[in-house]
Design a protein around this motif. Structure first.
Motif, short mmCIF file in Angstrom:
data_model
loop_
_atom_site.label_atom_id
_atom_site.label_comp_id
_atom_site.label_asym_id
_atom_site.label_seq_id
_atom_site.Cartn_x
_atom_site.Cartn_y
_atom_site.Cartn_z
N LEU A 1 45.47 46.57 -26.57
CA LEU A 1 44.46 45.03 -27.15
C LEU A 1 44.31 45.03 -28.95
CD1 LEU A 1 41.28 46.85 -24.55
CD2 LEU A 1 43.01 45.12 -24.75
N ALA A 2 44.63 46.14 -29.55
CA ALA A 2 44.48 46.22 -31.23
C ALA A 2 45.81 45.18 -31.66
CB ALA A 2 44.62 47.68 -31.82
N LEU A 3 46.93 45.70 -30.46
CA LEU A 3 48.44 45.12 -31.16
C LEU A 3 48.12 43.62 -29.70
CD1 LEU A 3 50.53 47.97 -30.09
CD2 LEU A 3 49.51 47.23 -32.38
N GLY A 4 46.79 42.92 -29.61
CA GLY A 4 46.76 42.08 -29.10
C GLY A 4 47.20 41.22 -28.19
N ALA A 5 47.53 42.23 -26.92
CA ALA A 5 47.47 41.60 -25.73
C ALA A 5 46.66 40.42 -24.88
CB ALA A 5 47.41 42.97 -24.59
N ASP A 6 47.18 39.92 -24.36
CA ASP A 6 46.02 38.90 -23.81
C ASP A 6 45.44 39.45 -22.33
OD1 ASP A 6 46.64 36.85 -25.52
OD2 ASP A 6 48.64 37.10 -24.46
N ALA A 7 46.33 41.03 -22.03
CA ALA A 7 45.58 41.01 -20.57
C ALA A 7 46.37 42.65 -20.64
CB ALA A 7 45.64 40.18 -19.08
N VAL A 8 45.74 43.58 -19.43
CA VAL A 8 45.88 44.64 -19.51
C VAL A 8 46.09 44.55 -18.46
CG1 VAL A 8 45.30 45.76 -21.79
CG2 VAL A 8 44.32 45.92 -19.26
N GLU A 9 47.83 45.98 -17.28
CA GLU A 9 47.79 45.98 -16.17
C GLU A 9 47.72 47.75 -15.71
OE1 GLU A 9 51.40 46.42 -13.47
OE2 GLU A 9 51.16 47.46 -15.41
N PRO A 10 46.63 47.36 -14.77
CA PRO A 10 46.19 48.56 -14.72
C PRO A 10 47.06 48.93 -12.67
CG PRO A 10 44.24 47.25 -13.97
CD PRO A 10 45.13 46.15 -14.67
N ASP A 11 48.06 49.87 -12.54
CA ASP A 11 47.95 50.41 -11.10
C ASP A 11 46.77 51.72 -11.18
OD1 ASP A 11 50.94 48.96 -11.72
OD2 ASP A 11 51.65 50.91 -13.04
N ILE A 12 46.88 50.56 -9.57
CA ILE A 12 45.83 51.15 -8.51
C ILE A 12 45.77 52.29 -7.68
CG2 ILE A 12 43.51 51.00 -7.64
CD1 ILE A 12 43.06 48.32 -9.77
N VAL A 13 45.62 53.63 -7.96
CA VAL A 13 45.09 54.10 -6.26
C VAL A 13 44.23 54.54 -6.03
CG1 VAL A 13 47.90 54.51 -6.97
CG2 VAL A 13 46.29 56.23 -7.72
N ALA A 14 43.71 55.38 -5.02
CA ALA A 14 42.67 56.54 -4.85
C ALA A 14 42.66 57.47 -4.95
CB ALA A 14 42.51 55.60 -3.30
N THR A 15 41.39 58.25 -4.45
CA THR A 15 41.27 59.72 -4.86
C THR A 15 40.89 60.22 -2.98
OG1 THR A 15 39.09 59.77 -5.30
CG2 THR A 15 40.56 60.00 -7.33
N LYS A 16 40.93 61.56 -2.84
CA LYS A 16 40.07 61.47 -1.60
C LYS A 16 39.07 61.03 -1.39
CE LYS A 16 39.11 65.85 1.43
NZ LYS A 16 40.23 67.59 1.05
N ASP A 17 38.13 60.49 -1.99
CA ASP A 17 36.43 60.79 -2.55
C ASP A 17 36.93 58.90 -2.38
OD1 ASP A 17 37.29 61.27 -4.67
OD2 ASP A 17 35.51 62.25 -5.05
N GLY A 18 37.32 58.73 -2.69
CA GLY A 18 38.13 56.61 -2.29
C GLY A 18 37.13 56.61 -3.37
N VAL A 19 37.64 57.26 -4.97
CA VAL A 19 37.31 56.26 -6.26
C VAL A 19 38.71 55.95 -6.65
CG1 VAL A 19 37.27 56.91 -8.20
CG2 VAL A 19 35.70 58.27 -6.91
#
Length: 338
Positions: free
Chosen positions: A33-51
């Motif tokens: 964000l400090a370097l000027g990105a317009d957006a960021v990309e998270p890769d999403i996986v889940a834990t055993k308890d649904g987090v």
């Protein structure tokens, strides 16, 4: 997703700024964000308890210190994930409280030793943590920072009793992304994008396409009759995507933008003619990741002629690029107007 007055193409911090900090770490996102990105990309996986947590894969031995933690040795397992056998430690075998004790590390330390110097300095983030980071950064910077949420292994997780569409819709309900503003959702499986749309989640939906292979949701349903990703890149395939009521665009391996002679091709033009947005991944400056014509004589970890490759890709008219070094993506975009 480009807003009025926003520069194009979008510069998307791929897992934050992993050219400088371990991917998906808090410092990686803060730096992007400090370097000027317009957006960021998270890769999403889940834990055993649904987090929902941010990891490139559900197997985490390459990006955390889990292998050095004797209290979790019994959780080492061999599994089949999207048809491929993998051995290691998997997020779905941990509760969030257990995962929260782990520390993150650089995935490719031989190429990025500077990033590896930050190993152990931070823990795993949840999706809700990233939303807080982006809210704060948007307020402080006065600009709306987007999120490109990649859903990983959706069919696999659904079969494990962890439906990522349901979990994602729940996590983003009540956030500033709930109305779809600034939110892009992408996946290598079309099924989960349709499931999210059926839940009423408003977003720009992007279908990820690899150079080889087949989408696993189709493999699970059709076996050997499942279509290859490459079929979606033909004119009939693009026609089919354009007719899809959910899909807004595609995101492709950057190699798919080049012809065999090294010049860029007309994929972006053909997709745009059908009203499809086009993103590409991943812009990286190191020789190891550049296409051969753009490599220098230095070792794999040295920067090659990245300016030339980045420029060639941006001049295709692509709508967004995923960058490990967001500042270099911004510089390449700025150079287009000179």
């Amino acid at each position: 997703m480009t807003a009025p007055g926003q520069a194009s193409p979008l510069i998307i911090g791929h897992r934050g700024a992993p050219g400088y900090r371990p991917e998906h770490s808090r410092s990686s996102y803060d730096l992007a964000l400090a370097l000027g990105a317009d957006a960021v990309e998270p890769d999403i996986v889940a834990t055993k308890d649904g987090v929902l947590v941010l990891r490139h894969e559900n197997e985490i031995s390459g990006t955390t210190d889990v292998a050095d933690r004797p209290e979790f040795s019994s959780l080492r397992a061999t599994k089949i994930v999207d048809g491929a056998e993998m051995t290691g430690w998997f997020t779905e075998d941990f509760t969030w409280d257990e995962l929260a004790t782990l520390r993150v590390k650089e995935r490719i330390p031989a190429v990025r030793p500077s990033s590896a110097s930050f190993d152990g300095s931070s823990g795993i983030l949840r999706l809700r943590d990233l939303v807080d980071i982006l809210d704060r950064a948007s307020a402080e910077s006065g600009r709306d920072i987007g999120m490109v949420a990649e859903i990983k292994h959706a069919t696999y997780f659904e079969n494990a009793g962890l439906p990522l569409d349901e979990l994602l819709a729940s996590d983003l309900a009540g956030t500033r992304y709930a109305d779809g503003s600034g939110l892009i959702v992408e996946a290598f499986e079309r099924t989960v994008l349709h499931q999210l749309a059926a839940r009423g989640m408003r977003a720009t939906y992007i279908y990820l396409l690899e150079k080889k292979g087949r989408p696993f949701d189709a493999v699970a349903a059709l076996g050997k009759d499942a279509p290859k990703y490459a079929e979606s890149l033909t004119d009939p395939g693009l026609d089919g995507l354009a007719a899809d009521q959910v899909i807004d665009g595609i995101s492709v391996d950057k190699s798919l933008l080049f012809s065999s002679d090294g010049s860029t091709n007309d994929l972006v033009e053909r997709a745009h003619a059908r009203g499809l947005t086009v993103f590409t991944w991943t812009l990286r400056p190191e020789n190891r990741f550049l296409r051969k014509p753009f490599r220098s004589d230095g070792p794999p970890e040295s920067f090659g002629n990245w300016e030339e490759e980045f420029d060639a890709i941006l001049r295709t008219g692509v709508d967004g690029v995923f960058c490990d070094h967001p500042d270099l993506g911004v510089a390449a975009r700025d150079a287009l107007d000179r």
